[in-house]
Design a protein around this motif. Structure first.
Motif, short mmCIF file in Angstrom:
data_model
loop_
_atom_site.label_atom_id
_atom_site.label_comp_id
_atom_site.label_asym_id
_atom_site.label_seq_id
_atom_site.Cartn_x
_atom_site.Cartn_y
_atom_site.Cartn_z
N UNK A 496 -18.09 -27.18 54.18
CA UNK A 496 -17.43 -25.73 54.37
C UNK A 496 -16.62 -25.83 55.90
N UNK A 497 -17.07 -26.57 56.54
CA UNK A 497 -16.49 -26.75 57.83
C UNK A 497 -15.09 -27.58 57.54
N UNK A 498 -15.08 -28.47 56.71
CA UNK A 498 -13.78 -28.94 56.23
C UNK A 498 -12.83 -28.26 55.82
N UNK A 499 -13.19 -27.33 54.86
CA UNK A 499 -12.43 -26.35 54.11
C UNK A 499 -11.64 -25.40 55.20
N UNK A 500 -12.47 -24.83 56.23
CA UNK A 500 -12.01 -24.10 57.17
C UNK A 500 -11.23 -24.76 58.12
N UNK A 501 -11.21 -25.91 58.55
CA UNK A 501 -10.30 -26.93 59.46
C UNK A 501 -9.03 -27.16 58.80
N UNK A 502 -8.82 -27.02 57.38
CA UNK A 502 -7.45 -27.11 56.55
C UNK A 502 -6.75 -25.90 57.05
N UNK A 503 -7.58 -24.59 56.94
CA UNK A 503 -7.13 -23.30 57.18
C UNK A 503 -6.73 -22.90 58.56
#
Length: 679
Positions: A496-503
């Motif tokens: 989930x952290x990786x998803x947010x880092x893209x956004x």
């Protein structure tokens, strides 16, 4: 300029205002709808008060520097005239009677007629005995409310500001008592001859039916304001502004922007910028619209419309008279605009008047100025894009730290079922889901260790399911990631952290201008699909934590104060949580990569340590976990150097963390010394 050139320039000015100041009609509608929806939902959360959002934001404007005006309406109090019938629904309310006051029209005394079952402490303590009757003191009531806010919100600098309680220049809160009948002082407004049909009869009837409010401030022209209360038409004024055409609203915005420059000039000239206020300009606009044809208010006449209102202001200042729109006998200039101040203000206005069109060049309504901007028509995609930004701003404004209740959720879902626009649907859905998420967070944060493992597992699974729907929008996913970390699901949290880092590259910061937001969003923006689908790809905002929320144990020092709201930009928080996950998984390669990213993010233009001290603190915690005390102290020291203001002095924990690191180093040295002595 000739008429053709004036019309061309007015259209250019109108387009400029759409882009830089007011926004389009659709954007204004979104802002207005936002305030109405918040009132409909949040009023269920107040036991004795209803909230009303006024000021520029409530009226649909989003001007830089505008504060938030909230009127808290006491639902357990009713104001009326002596002899009026008390409806059965108000039988248990506190009843106050309006009595004439020896001052300007528009101010009254409030006599206690009946003390209700839920009479507030502030009201009870404000009662003053006069012979055989009790009257409510506006001064005592207002100051009691200021003390209540200050005591309830620890270390917040609240102070009296007219009838309001203000915190800095950001928020004004005023307590009021509702009067369900129309005040007799304003009866002339109902029957006034209106040659041009504004406001229309239906609007007049609705305004009169809604009554008015009484706010705690006396007549400043009176020698004794102790018992005086002002009749407020705030709800009526918002209804009138909402009935403005978009061009009329643009004139209102121009007047407000122009007022800022007048205030600057007055401050430099006489040291007092309080002679004129935006309420006077709103009053001018009400009179101007009522006494002119609707055909006059066209885009090609925008500057003429502004000039019309500006000349009314000059005429009123020359005469020293500003008639209240609802009670014309109340001259609002009586206290300030007279004598030497009146002449100085008149001279200032005349100087601006001589500039004609060029007077707008000194208002600094936008940078670059209107004369330097090449005005081009907006495409449909750009207009939808800007509406989405307004929706994103509305979602980030949802009070995510407010405790959710089933009543609020039911109200939000009821409004969701009746939604007729994308904005209504997205806002009410997110509001209800965030409230549900807050309930889940509170339940998880409570002590469940007394439960057996099976019961605790069921409770956590239920809370997780509640949080999933609220995590569908941008940064809210970080809350679910935090939940997974706390329950030991480090791999899921890391994903989930990786998803947010893209956004997080599309971060909407508080200090990011409209133009900068557009640049950040544009490269990922897609016009197709539902509003919620588009926003899910571009929306990212601060994660805001409170002591009732889910928060990492590593931040327990920052969350020690129960009034504390910890605001963290999304990218640093996502990297920090990734570091913790890798550390728990014993993934040294991933942990080292996260640490490098944590160092790099200190210099991020929008989310770095130069803007937010907590980012340096997070880096210090990473070093402390790795046992690198020297680097941890350096990071904490960098945090301690940022933003020396009141909030910093109250909340930044960097100095305390440095002390803890030194204490641990000292204890470690002592321990090693004892071991060496033993062997």
């Amino acid at each position: 300029m000739d008429s053709t050139e004036n019309e061309r320039m007015s259209i250019a000015l109108s387009t400029h205002l759409d882009r830089a100041i007011t926004g389009t009609q659709e954007e204004v509608d979104i802002r207005r709808r936002l305030e109405v929806l918040k009132e409909c939902i949040q009023n269920d959360s107040y036991l004795n008060y209803h909230s009303f959002y006024g000021g520029s934001r409530g009226e649909g404007l989003s001007l830089q520097g505008s504060d938030l005006d909230i009127m808290m309406i006491a639902e357990t109090v009713t104001v009326m005239y002596p002899g009026q019938f008390i409806p059965p629904s108000m039988a248990n309310n506190t009843i106050l009677y309006m009595r004439d006051a020896d001052c300007r029209t528009g101010y009254v005394h409030l006599q206690l007629g009946q003390r209700g079952q839920k009479c507030s402490i502030e009201l009870r303590d404000s009662l003053v005995r006069i012979k055989d009757s009790f009257f409510v003191s506006s001064d005592i009531f207002r100051e009691s409310f200021v003390r209540k806010l200050t005591d309830g919100l620890s270390c917040s600098a609240w102070k009296s500001n007219g009838p309001s309680s203000s915190m800095g220049e950001q928020i004004d809160v005023v307590q009021s008592f509702p009067c369900n009948c129309w005040p007799k002082e304003a009866n002339e407004w109902i029957t006034r001859t209106r040659l041009y049909g504004w406001p229309h009869q239906t609007l007049i009837d609705n305004i009169v039916h809604s009554g008015c409010h009484l706010v705690p401030v006396g007549d400043k022209c009176s020698e004794d304001t102790f018992l005086q209360w002002r009749i407020s038409f705030a709800t009526a004024e918002r209804s009138l502004v909402h009935s403005f055409s978009h061009i009329q609203l643009k004139v209102y915005a121009l007047l407000k922007c122009f007022l800022k420059q007048i205030k600057v000039t007055l401050k430099e000239t006489i040291g007092d910028d309080d002679i004129l206020c935006s309420y006077f300009l709103k009053t001018i606009l009400f009179h101007a619209i009522e006494n002119s044809r609707q055909l006059f208010w066209q885009e090609k006449h925008l500057f003429y419309c502004f000039w019309f209102c500006f000349n009314i202001l000059i005429a009123w200042v020359r005469a020293g008279v500003c008639p209240n729109y609802f009670i014309p006998a109340n001259n609002m200039f009586q206290r300030k605009v007279h004598g030497q101040h009146q002449q100085i203000l008149l001279d200032v206005l005349k100087n601006f008047c001589q500039l004609k069109w060029m007077c707008l060049s000194v208002t600094k309504i936008c940078n670059p100025s209107i004369w330097e901007t090449l005005v081009c028509p907006q495409t449909e995609q750009e207009m939808i894009f800007r509406q989405d930004i307004e929706t994103a701003q509305a979602i980030k404004g949802i009070c995510i730290t407010q405790t959710g209740t089933l009543g609020i959720i039911r109200k939000a879902i009821r409004l969701l079922s009746k939604s007729q626009s994308d904005f209504d649907e997205v806002f009410t859905y997110q509001y209800s889901m965030i409230c549900l998420q807050n309930i889940a967070a509170e339940q998880v944060s409570q002590d469940h260790y007394a439960m057996d493992n099976k019961t605790r597992y069921k409770s956590l699974r239920k809370c997780k399911n509640w949080m999933i729907h609220g995590a569908s929008m941008g940064t809210e996913l970080l809350r679910l990631a935090t939940f997974n970390f706390l329950v030991g699901n480090f791999i899921k949290s890391l994903e989930m952290c990786k998803q947010v880092m893209k956004m997080a590259s599309c971060f909407i910061g508080q200090e990011v201008s409209r133009e900068e937001r557009e640049k950040l969003f544009r490269h990922k923006y897609s016009q197709s699909g539902h509003t919620s689908e588009r926003l899910q790809k571009i929306y990212a905002h601060f994660i805001i934590l409170s002591c009732k929320d889910l928060y990492l144990p590593h931040l327990s020092l920052e969350m020690a104060n129960r009034y504390r709201l910890l605001v963290i930009p999304p990218l640093p928080y996502a990297i920090f949580l990734s570091f913790l996950c890798c550390h728990e998984l014993r993934d040294t390669r991933g942990r080292d990569a996260a640490l490098r990213n944590m160092v790099d993010v200190q210099y991020d233009e929008n989310q770095g340590g130069h803007k937010y001290w907590i980012v340096n603190t997070l880096l210090g915690i990473c070093y402390e976990i790795l046992g690198d005390s020297q680097m941890a102290i350096r990071a904490y020291w960098n945090s301690a150097q940022r933003n020396w203001n009141l909030e910093f002095l109250l909340w930044n924990t960097a100095i305390k963390r440095i002390a803890v690191v030194y204490l641990c180093m000292y204890a470690s040295q002592k321990f090693k010394q004892r071991i060496n002595e033993m062997y």
